[in-house]
Scaffold this motif. Structure first.
Motif, short mmCIF file in Angstrom:
data_model
loop_
_atom_site.label_atom_id
_atom_site.label_comp_id
_atom_site.label_asym_id
_atom_site.label_seq_id
_atom_site.Cartn_x
_atom_site.Cartn_y
_atom_site.Cartn_z
N ALA A 62 19.72 -26.75 -4.28
CA ALA A 62 20.23 -25.39 -4.18
C ALA A 62 20.76 -24.88 -5.50
CB ALA A 62 21.33 -25.34 -3.11
N ALA A 63 21.42 -25.74 -6.26
CA ALA A 63 22.00 -25.29 -7.54
C ALA A 63 20.92 -24.84 -8.50
CB ALA A 63 22.83 -26.42 -8.14
N GLU A 64 19.76 -25.52 -8.50
CA GLU A 64 18.67 -25.15 -9.41
C GLU A 64 18.05 -23.82 -9.03
OE1 GLU A 64 15.76 -28.18 -9.89
OE2 GLU A 64 17.22 -29.81 -9.73
N LEU A 65 18.08 -23.47 -7.74
CA LEU A 65 17.41 -22.25 -7.28
C LEU A 65 18.30 -21.03 -7.35
CD1 LEU A 65 15.52 -23.55 -4.09
CD2 LEU A 65 14.59 -23.12 -6.37
N THR A 66 19.58 -21.21 -7.50
CA THR A 66 20.49 -20.06 -7.51
C THR A 66 20.18 -19.14 -8.68
OG1 THR A 66 22.23 -21.38 -6.49
CG2 THR A 66 22.89 -19.34 -7.61
N GLY A 67 19.89 -17.88 -8.37
CA GLY A 67 19.57 -16.88 -9.39
C GLY A 67 18.17 -16.97 -9.93
N MET A 68 17.35 -17.87 -9.43
CA MET A 68 16.00 -18.10 -9.95
C MET A 68 14.94 -17.53 -9.01
SD MET A 68 16.42 -19.70 -12.77
CE MET A 68 17.58 -20.72 -13.68
N VAL A 69 13.72 -17.47 -9.56
CA VAL A 69 12.54 -17.20 -8.73
C VAL A 69 12.07 -18.54 -8.20
CG1 VAL A 69 10.17 -16.37 -8.69
CG2 VAL A 69 11.90 -15.15 -10.05
N ALA A 70 12.03 -18.68 -6.87
CA ALA A 70 11.70 -19.97 -6.25
C ALA A 70 10.19 -20.08 -6.07
CB ALA A 70 12.41 -20.10 -4.91
N LEU A 71 9.66 -21.24 -6.45
CA LEU A 71 8.27 -21.57 -6.21
C LEU A 71 8.22 -22.44 -4.94
CD1 LEU A 71 5.44 -21.22 -7.62
CD2 LEU A 71 5.75 -23.56 -8.46
N VAL A 72 7.43 -21.99 -3.95
CA VAL A 72 7.39 -22.67 -2.66
C VAL A 72 5.94 -22.88 -2.26
CG1 VAL A 72 8.03 -22.54 -0.20
CG2 VAL A 72 9.57 -21.63 -1.95
N ASP A 73 5.66 -24.06 -1.70
CA ASP A 73 4.30 -24.36 -1.24
C ASP A 73 4.10 -23.87 0.18
OD1 ASP A 73 3.67 -25.56 -3.60
OD2 ASP A 73 4.03 -27.62 -2.89
N ARG A 74 2.90 -23.39 0.44
CA ARG A 74 2.51 -23.03 1.80
C ARG A 74 2.26 -24.30 2.61
NH1 ARG A 74 -3.05 -19.73 3.46
NH2 ARG A 74 -2.50 -19.36 5.67
N GLY A 75 2.53 -24.20 3.96
CA GLY A 75 2.25 -25.34 4.83
C GLY A 75 3.30 -26.43 4.67
N PRO A 76 2.93 -27.71 4.91
CA PRO A 76 1.62 -28.15 5.41
C PRO A 76 1.55 -28.06 6.94
CG PRO A 76 3.01 -30.03 5.03
CD PRO A 76 3.82 -28.83 4.61
N LEU A 122 13.36 -17.26 3.70
CA LEU A 122 14.77 -17.20 4.08
C LEU A 122 15.51 -18.46 3.67
CD1 LEU A 122 17.00 -15.63 5.57
CD2 LEU A 122 16.25 -16.78 7.68
N ALA A 123 14.84 -19.60 3.75
CA ALA A 123 15.50 -20.87 3.40
C ALA A 123 15.95 -20.87 1.95
CB ALA A 123 14.56 -22.04 3.69
N VAL A 124 15.12 -20.39 1.02
CA VAL A 124 15.52 -20.38 -0.39
C VAL A 124 16.41 -19.18 -0.70
CG1 VAL A 124 13.53 -21.72 -1.14
CG2 VAL A 124 13.36 -19.24 -1.03
N GLN A 125 16.26 -18.10 0.05
CA GLN A 125 17.16 -16.97 -0.13
C GLN A 125 18.59 -17.39 0.18
OE1 GLN A 125 16.35 -13.02 1.83
NE2 GLN A 125 18.25 -13.48 2.92
N ASP A 126 18.77 -18.21 1.22
CA ASP A 126 20.10 -18.62 1.62
C ASP A 126 20.80 -19.48 0.58
OD1 ASP A 126 19.86 -17.22 3.97
OD2 ASP A 126 19.34 -18.95 5.21
N VAL A 127 20.05 -20.07 -0.33
CA VAL A 127 20.69 -20.86 -1.39
C VAL A 127 20.72 -20.10 -2.71
CG1 VAL A 127 20.08 -23.03 -0.30
CG2 VAL A 127 18.53 -22.04 -1.98
N GLY A 128 20.40 -18.79 -2.72
CA GLY A 128 20.62 -17.97 -3.91
C GLY A 128 19.38 -17.57 -4.67
N ALA A 129 18.17 -17.87 -4.24
CA ALA A 129 16.97 -17.44 -4.95
C ALA A 129 16.86 -15.93 -4.89
CB ALA A 129 15.72 -18.09 -4.36
#
Length: 1772
Positions: free
Chosen positions: A432-446, A463-470
């Motif tokens: 979560a700390a790495e994603l705060t304020g960042m653009v999150a790269l997320v994989d589709r699936g699996p 929503l999952a990465v938004q909740d940690v600040g992305a």
């Protein structure tokens, strides 16, 4: 043309070839050159993104300066300065700019008074800088001093007339076009951005509104093309054409583009701007070109046809493509959309050859002239996503956006990228700390258990990465070389909570990103994609398409005035939703300012007083393919806009305010000899139609044709042009018809707030009408044998769709195909008819798109064929995902599979009450309705979840459903939830859920206008008051050869109806009497009927049917009909696919009939008579055709019969007084429903149809209405008639629904045909001959019956009328027989009177009924009573219970043991074969009145309970084999005061119940060969509880306990009496010895006197016992029953006994018996000697001999006659 010089090619040679006589200018410049501009002469330039081009204009004097940049592609900005130092203005150094001019085009107007101008100079130089924000092609012009702007060949030139100009008196803008020397035709095209203007053209000087040789004044609305043929007398070659664009008045303003081109020239299309009002002649071409400046763009070219059938051809290499030389084409007659992907190799090659690629287009006029608009747009696929770092991979990235969350921002969102852990973001995020304020790269699936649903949904990952600040998400595909998808919301996700933007990239792009993540410097920028969005112009429809979960964006530029903007999207398939924003950001599903989702309509209105509305600004419009891919037509209008109609394409959901107008126009340029039809379909309110060729805004006061017949024509307005039509028809031969090309104008007036759709068509061309999903379209067909054609397009997400045709007059048939050709009677894939005019058809066809002949996505072709002339109908196509629009007063038919929902909507524009009626044809549909919550808005919800909890519902278990929404319901909704009620204007939604496979119709009404009846289709309705009435119309023009039948089915109450027509009537009918009008009444050329239904409160269904067509039978609803002999009636049954056991029961009441079940050309035959029901098996998944023919001999008599179709499981509707026959399977109950008003008692009679049947029938009933919970049950023996009496529900219990619903269950031990009839007080019942019918009557009421007879059958000339009283006083009933209704004491035939207490039934001979077809019977009741009535032939055996026991040797005794609870029975069996039953019934009567309750079998059934059924009794009798048999019924205590049989059901009366008196009845069932068994009744035995306690040891006080209690009360009473008397005498009274002594002495004297009187009474009793009284046997039974008492104790038994024998027999002493310990009935044995003490109860002495009677005068103490018998002689 643009060329680039490089250092390697410093010298340039140009060869300019004039393909035609040409005028041109040539400019050579470098990017940094300052190009001088000439007054009024535009120049075209190209510029790469981010670069400036510079210009200058030297202006003499102080004239106003106008600088205009017309962008052809890209997005240029303009900056202007007069500073000599800069010479090159830009965004940081300028005095004027176009950034905030509120216009799509770059306009800068510098007035003479502007303080920033040069001062004190004769010449001022204006320096101009044009910034290309994206790769741009544009034309720039500068004018001053009134110089006209020159028009370049084929090049659009922007223009503007502002409010400041018109205020200053300048109402026009001047242009100049210099024609070449050739003799080519010329065309001037005006395209409006907003406002209203028209063109004037002249060659002899400046044009104006008062001087011109050509003008578009008759095309006043702008967006027009003036064509000047080279043969025109005023045409000139190589001369100047002056063009003036003029606004109407000083209050107007306008923004537009104007272009001029000669024939054969290529017209330049603006990227994203529609070129409207284009025309092409038959067989000719019009040519266009589009500049493509940006790389990696998808191209979309859309042609919207208004008239004719133009074809579109595209090429990147040939300047003039044609039908044989093209790279892409679209030859779809409904309009053309060509998409060229950015990966197309020909487009890539074109862009590689030159910086600006040119795409060429040609439009061919096919089969006649055509009018159209053309829109070409480019969509950058990578603009908006840019990789900033590392430099090795920097650049734009191809991507798609999500429909949820925020749209990409206007200003770039720039940030580093971090990879989510876990990479798929399913589950808790660990970094979560790495994603705060960042653009999150997320994989589709699996797609595995590693990432289960719902975590796998796109929105849930974001929503999952938004909740940690992305701050944003880049979703990476997990499939190689796969196309990009659009991320959308789905059912079960949390898309509504997402508030950050997200994009989707390919796996290959994602792999590159992941390789750079280790360096920590992957930096990206996300922003709104650059490029020009397609622009919508006011009043002009524009075709569009979008994929599932993809937005198609448009822009609207608003005028400076306070205009109301109405945006309309007409879906052709799919379910598009509209979102609009005015804040500069593209709208999304979560972020928008307005949406059609909440409005519930594809029509969205933005009013000027809306706080979010803006002036001179840009609106972004997003059309989302919500649940599937969608194709649509979009347009918007302003206050003064005229909406352009496409031929064959209705403009739908147009709002017309009360007292206001909406105006339309259509091009008339295609078929000079074709008439026009203008039609208005009113879905809500009341609107009128006006048409003109001369008046551009036709009104009530100024028009050529009008249609104001709303009341007469129902759903659409009709005029005198076509009889009973739905439109105005204008033939081409009319002297007022315009000289083509021209425009026709339409005005629609709102008599009240209304919603309408408008359509125009040509009548001599097969141009198909485009159907929109769920929207009805009305039409008329004048001639038999003609066709109407339609098309309906479906997307890939459509599982199936339904086509529904509802005829209001005539007989249309439906044919459908999925291939390229239009269907016909001989060429089709689906059809609504089985072939032939007399074959059945369904009003709807459901076409699964997965079928072998279906296609998806594609366009289906539809033909409606006219079997008869003067047809009027509506047609609707609705996909499984669609929401059908309801039209007021028009029933909408539908089908739904079990568990599925069908959704509907209705625009509410008035505050009147809303009535919804669901008429079920098959299955069990349930209706729900609510306001404002669009069921298709939230794509994450399932159909069952979108129905709000506060929705109003009507889930009746049987029959139609009714919902009334008035003030009370609105108050209920306001209390239920915010926004749940309707605040006008609003949208009502309805959902029909099919509990089983169902077909139905849904009707909505909001006024009192008559409802049109559909031929052969039942229409349900509810009359809610006695004074209410409903009116209907039925049109049967030129199709009356066989006559018309009107029939009514009454679900509740007693409605009646009358039929009127222009020259006759009224004829009246009711549920048992249809109205038949013979052929050609009133004439064979016309037939318009009015039907009025009265007699409420009542629920009913009314049907009008032409005798030569098929009437639709409803599932589980009986239909009563009659036929003249040798005539036929036709019926159809639409059987669902799952209804494999569907059957049709046909039951004649009289005569005989032949039933034919048709299967194509062949039929299966069945017969039925008055004693035999025909069972016809039906075929599933088809419309079954049934022909019923009367086969009775020739006579004047009708053959009467009922039909009952059972297609699905569920309740069968019982109509009051009408018999229904069904087959009851073994141990499989049939369920019925019967509606009854509060206060009305009900009687149900079930008669086995087969006289030899051995089935035991059981009948139970209970009210399903809340508040009424009691149940009633009755069982019969083998072959018995079962009668069940149900008391009336109390007043108030049925107030909410109007009626209480009585649920009935009918079961049988073996399969049997059963006829069941339910009647309520006041019903007129049809009485089948030879079948008993039960009835309850109120005091001072009369019940009426009709009996159908056969005039040719001598067997029914002599009749027996058997009236049997079941409850009440026999003498209070009277029976009357008459030849007409009503049969009363004042109106009856000779001898046709009988009293209820008559000793024998009434018999009437052949002199009364020979040759008669009907007999009418009336039963009058002086007091409340229940009875059965049977009218039978003299040869028919009597009904059950009509003959009493006559064997003098028979007797019956009963004794109740309350300690060892059991009922002991002793009786003498009959000598003949018989089965025995024991019944118990509570009674409050005594003596002769009590005995009269049991004179008939129905009296025993009425409220009685069967304790001992025949099978057990028979085995008991056989086991004993004696003259006297004893049986035992074991009992069990229930509560403290009840004794019940072991198997008694809850709610069934017990033997002892709170002190009630009971009668025990023995019934002997004697079989009758060939008939039903006779029920012979023993005299009843009465058991009186006398208020004593129930059975069981230790119960009660015992004898001594009661004695002591009595003595104590007596002592207290005497003491009080003595004290009062002593005080009154004035004697001493006090607490002393004197008073006590006086009390003792007086008490002793009182007791002595009482003892003496008691002794005298005992002596008198002894003398009476010695003398004796000779009482009749019936009196003894009554006396004993009235004096029997129950006592209990630990020391002795307490039996309660009585005996009974027939009244015609001498009495017999009861046998003395002891309590038996047998536990079952089979163990019952005769009484044996016993040593147990016996308690003897003596009821009365018997006389010793005959001498006693003679000695005492044969009288007893009561004065009754004494009957003595020698049998009693010597008895002790």
């Amino acid at each position: 043309m643009g060329l680039t010089l490089t250092r390697e090619a410093p010298r340039l040679k140009l060869l300019i070839l004039g393909a035609d006589t040409s005028n041109f200018t040539l400019v050579l410049s470098t990017p940094q050159s300052n190009v001088p501009l000439t007054n009024g002469m535009p120049k075209r330039f190209e510029c790469p993104p981010g670069q400036y081009r510079y210009f200058s204009a030297a202006v003499f004097g102080n004239a106003a300066v106008s600088i205009v940049v017309t962008p052809l592609t890209g997005d240029p900005d303009v900056y202007v300065s007069t500073s000599v130092e800069s010479g090159k203005p830009d965004s940081t150094n300028s005095q004027w700019s176009s950034l905030d001019n509120g216009n799509r085009y770059e306009h800068i107007l510098i007035s003479p008074e502007d303080p920033s101008r040069c001062s004190n100079v004769a010449q001022c130089t204006f320096y101009i800088g044009v910034l290309a924000r994206t790769a741009t092609t544009y034309a720039i012009s500068v004018t001053w001093g009134g110089t006209p702007v020159h028009l370049l060949e084929g090049m659009p030139q922007a223009g503007q007339i502002t409010e400041a100009m018109t205020t200053a008196g300048q109402l026009s803008k001047q242009f100049l076009y210099r024609a070449s020397g050739s003799h080519a035709d010329l065309a001037f095209s005006l395209t409006m951005q907003y406002g209203v203007a028209h063109m004037y053209v002249a060659t002899d000087g400046p044009a104006s509104a008062t001087h011109s040789q050509w003008n578009s004044q008759h095309l006043w609305t702008g967006n027009e093309k003036i064509r000047i043929a080279h043969t025109d007398a005023n045409f000139c070659a190589a001369c100047d054409y002056h063009v003036a664009v003029v606004v109407p008045d000083a209050a107007s303003s306008a923004s537009f583009t104007l272009s001029a081109a000669s024939s054969g020239a290529l017209t330049v299309l603006e990227d994203g701007t529609p070129m409207t009002a284009q025309a092409v002649a038959a067989g000719e071409y019009e040519y266009y070109k589009l500049f493509v400046s940006q790389p990696a763009v998808d191209l979309q070219i859309i042609m919207t046809a208004f008239t004719g059938n133009p074809d579109l051809f595209v090429s990147t290499t040939s300047p003039k493509p044609n039908a044989t030389n093209y790279e892409a084409s679209s030859q779809d007659g409904e309009g053309d959309i060509i998409k060229i992907n950015h990966q197309d190799q020909r487009l890539i090659a074109c862009q590689a050859q030159r910086r600006t690629c040119v795409v060429y287009m040609a439009v061919l006029g096919v089969d006649g002239n055509a009018q159209y608009s053309l829109l070409a747009s480019s969509f950058p696929v990578s603009s908006g996503f840019h990789v900033d770092l590392p430099a090795a991979i920097a650049g734009d990235v191809e991507f798609t956006t999500a429909t949820f969350g925020r749209a990409l921002p206007q200003r770039p969102l720039s940030q580093f990228v971090a990879y989510a852990q876990p990479h798929h973001a399913c589950g808790a995020i660990s970094n979560a700390a790495e994603l705060t304020g960042m653009v999150a790269l997320v994989d589709r699936g699996p797609s595995s258990d590693e990432c289960p649903m719902p975590h796998r949904y796109f929105a849930n990952k974001v929503l999952a990465v938004q909740d940690v600040g992305a701050v944003a998400v880049v979703m990476v595909n997990n499939r190689e070389n796969a196309p990009l998808v659009y991320m959308g919301a789905v059912s079960g996700d949390h898309a509504a909570r997402v508030n950050i933007p997200s994009v989707f990239v390919s796996k290959e792009t994602g792999d590159v990103f992941k390789q750079q993540l280790g360096t920590g410097n992957l930096h990206v920028s996300l922003s709104k994609p650059s490029g020009r969005l397609p622009m919508l112009t006011p009043g002009n429809p524009q075709r569009g398409a979008t994929l599932h979960s993809q937005f198609m964006y448009y822009e609207i530029w608003t005028p400076p005035g306070r205009d109301t903007i109405v945006l309309t999207v007409t879906p052709q398939f799919g379910n598009p939703d509209v979102f609009v924003s005015s804040n500069g950001a593209l709208p999304s599903t979560m972020y928008f300012d307005w949406t059609s989702e909440t409005a519930g309509s594809e029509s969205l209105t933005i009013r000027p007083d809306d706080p979010k509305a803006c002036r001179s600004c840009r609106y972004y419009v997003g059309v989302l393919g919500a649940s599937s891919s969608s194709a649509f037509v979009i347009q918007y209008t302003l206050n003064e806009s005229l909406i352009t109609l496409q031929a064959g394409a209705p403009v739908q959901n147009v709002e017309v305010a009360e007292g206001g107008y909406k105006f339309f126009r259509c091009f008339v340029d295609t078929h000079s000899n074709a008439g026009l039809t203008f039609s208005v379909t009113v879905t809500s309110g009341d609107a009128d139609l006006f048409v003109s060729f001369d008046v551009e805004r036709p009104t009530k006061e100024a028009h050529t044709w009008a249609a104001e017949g709303r009341t007469r024509c129902q759903n659409v307005d009709c005029g005198d042009s076509i009889s009973s039509g739905d439109a105005v028809y204008t033939p081409a031969t009319d002297k007022t018809f315009c000289q083509t090309p021209c425009l026709a104008y339409i005005g629609v007036y709102g008599a009240v707030d209304s919603v309408v759709s408008v359509l125009f068509t040509f009548d001599s061309v097969d141009t198909p009408v485009v159907l929109s999903d769920g929207v009805p379209q009305h039409a008329t067909m004048t001639y038999a044998g003609s066709y109407d054609y339609y098309t309906f397009s479906v997307g890939e997400a459509v599982d199936s769709f339904e086509l529904s045709v509802i005829p209001t007059a005539g007989d249309p048939d439906l044919y459908v195909s999925s291939n390229a050709s239009m269907p016909s009677r001989d060429r089709f894939m689906w059809r609504s008819t089985e072939g032939g005019a007399l074959q059945p058809h369904s009003e709807s066809i459901v076409i699964p798109t997965a079928g072998p002949t279906a296609c998806i996505p594609c366009t289906y072709k539809i033909a409606v064929y006219a079997w008869s002339p003067d047809i009027s109908y509506s047609i609707t196509a609705t996909s499984t995902n669609g929401t059908r629009l309801l039209a007021q007063g028009e029933p909408a038919t539908g089908k739904a599979a079990a568990g599925k929902y069908r959704f509907y909507r209705y625009f509410v524009r008035t505050a009147a009450d809303i009535e919804l009626t669901l008429t079920d044809f098959a299955g069990n549909p349930t209706l729900y309705t609510w306001f404002n919550s669009n069921p298709t808005a939230d794509k994450s919800k399932t159909p069952s979840e979108v129905v709000p909890a506060w929705a109003l519902s009507s889930s009746q278990p049987v029959g139609p459903e009714f919902l009334l929404i008035g003030q009370a319901q609105m108050a209920q909704l306001r209390h239920a939830a915010p926004g749940a009620a309707c605040e006008l204007p609003c949208t009502l939604y309805a959902a029909v859920r099919a509990e089983t496979d169902s077909s139905y119709s849904l009707l909505i009404k909001q006024n009192a206008l008559p409802t049109p009846l559909i031929n052969g289709q039942p229409q349900a309705a509810s009359l809610r008051s006695a004074a209410g009435s409903h009116s209907y119309t039925f049109v049967a023009k030129k199709d009356l050869l066989f006559g018309v039948v009107f029939s009514l089915a009454a679900y509740a109450g007693f409605p009646s109806f009358s039929v009127r027509w222009a020259s006759g009537g009224p004829l009246t009918g009711n549920a048992s009497s249809p109205v038949r009008l013979g052929g050609c009444i009133p004439s064979c050329d016309s037939g318009e009927y009015t039907v009025d239904v009265r007699g409420g409160p009542a629920d009913y269904a009314i049907t009008a049917n032409k005798m030569n067509t098929y009437q639709l039978l409803q599932d589980r609803t009986p239909v009563q009909a009659n036929l003249k002999t040798k005539t036929s009636a036709f019926y159809k049954i639409d059987v669902p696919e799952a209804a494999n056991g569907a059957v049709l029961y046909v039951t004649p009441f009289s005569g005989s009939i032949l039933i034919k079940l048709w299967d194509g050309r062949y039929s299966t035959e069945y017969t039925a008579t008055a004693t035999q029901t025909a069972l016809v098996p039906l075929q599933a998944a088809r419309v079954n055709a049934v022909e019923v023919t009367s086969t009775s001999s020739q006579s004047a008599r009708d053959t009467s019969f009922t039909l009952l179709a059972l297609l699905t499981d569920g309740m069968v509707v019982l109509t009051d007084g009408s018999p229904s026959s069904v087959e009851v399977a073994t141990l499989k109950p049939e369920t019925f429903g019967f509606a009854v008003s509060a206060g009305e008692s009900i009687t149900i009679t079930a008669v086995p149809g087969d006289l030899s049947a051995s089935a035991q029938i059981s009948l139970s009933a209970k009210f399903s209405t809340s508040g009424v919970s009691r149940a009633w049950r009755k069982s019969g023996s083998a072959g018995d008639v079962v009668t069940l009496f149900v008391p009336a529900p109390v007043q108030g219990a049925c107030a909410a629904a109007g009626f209480c619903m009585l649920s009935l269950n009918l079961s049988a031990t073996v399969s049997a045909n059963v006829t069941i009839t339910a009647t309520s007080v006041g019903a007129v019942a049809q009485l089948p001959l030879d079948q008993p019918l039960a009835k309850s009557a109120k005091a001072a009421s009369s019940a009426q019956y009709v009996v159908i007879l056969d005039p040719d059958d001598p067997d029914d000339d002599s009749l027996v009328f058997d009236l049997q009283v079941c409850e009440g006083k026999r003498g209070d009933l009277s029976l009357f027989v008459a030849e007409a209704t009503p049969a009363t004491a004042d109106f009856h035939i000779a001898g046709g009177v009988s009293l209820g207490d008559a000793d024998a039934p009434l018999e009437l001979g052949e002199e009364s009924f020979a040759g008669k077809s009907k007999a009418f019977v009336g039963v009058a009741a002086a007091s409340n009573a229940s009875f059965t009535l049977q009218v039978r032939k003299r040869t028919t055996p009597p009904a059950a219970g009509s003959v009493r026991l006559a064997d003098a040797s028979a007797h019956f005794e009963a004794r109740l043991d309350t300690v060892a609870p059991a009922l002991h029975l002793t009786f003498a069996p009959l000598p003949e074969e018989a089965l025995y039953e024991v019944w118990v019934k509570p009674t409050s009567k005594s003596g002769r009145e009590a005995t009269e309750q049991f004179l008939y079998w129905c009296g025993v059934q009425h409220g009685g309970a069967l304790l001992l059924h025949d099978a057990v009794a028979e085995s008991g009798v056989e086991a004993l084999g004696r003259d006297e048999s004893t049986l035992k019924v074991p009992l069990v205590p229930r509560g403290e005061v009840e004794l019940c049989p072991k198997d008694v059901s809850e709610g069934q009366p017990c033997l002892l119940n709170n002190g009630s008196d009971f009668a025990v009845v023995l019934v002997a069932r004697v079989p009758v060969e060939g008939g039903r068994p006779r029920h012979l009744l023993y005299d009843p035995c009465f058991l009186s509880n006398g208020g004593g306690g129930g059975g069981g040891k230790g119960g009660g006080l015992g004898f001594f306990g009661w004695l002591m209690l009595l003595m104590a009360f007596s002592l207290v009473g005497w003491t009080a009496f003595w004290a009062v008397r002593r005080k009154k005498k004035g004697e001493h009274l006090g607490a002393d010895k004197e008073t006590l002594k006086a009390y003792g002495s007086e008490t002793a004297a009182m007791l002595a006197t009482g003892a003496a009187k008691g002794a005298e009474l005992a002596k008198a009793g002894g003398r009476a016992a010695v003398d004796g009284f000779n009482w009749s046997r019936g009196k003894i039974g009554d006396y004993r029953a009235s004096r029997a008492r129950v006592s209990g104790g630990d020391s002795m038994t307490a039996p309660l006994a009585c005996s009974a024998a027939p009244l015609v027999m001498p009495g017999a002493l009861p046998a003395l018996a002891v309590s038996s310990t047998a536990s079952t009935l089979a163990e019952a044995t005769p009484v044996q000697p016993s040593t147990e003490p016996l308690q003897l109860v003596m009821a009365a002495p018997l006389p010793p001999d005959d001498a006693f009677a003679s000695a005492h005068g044969g009288a007893n103490m009561f004065g009754d006659p004494v009957v003595a018998s020698p049998r009693h002689a010597g008895m002790d």
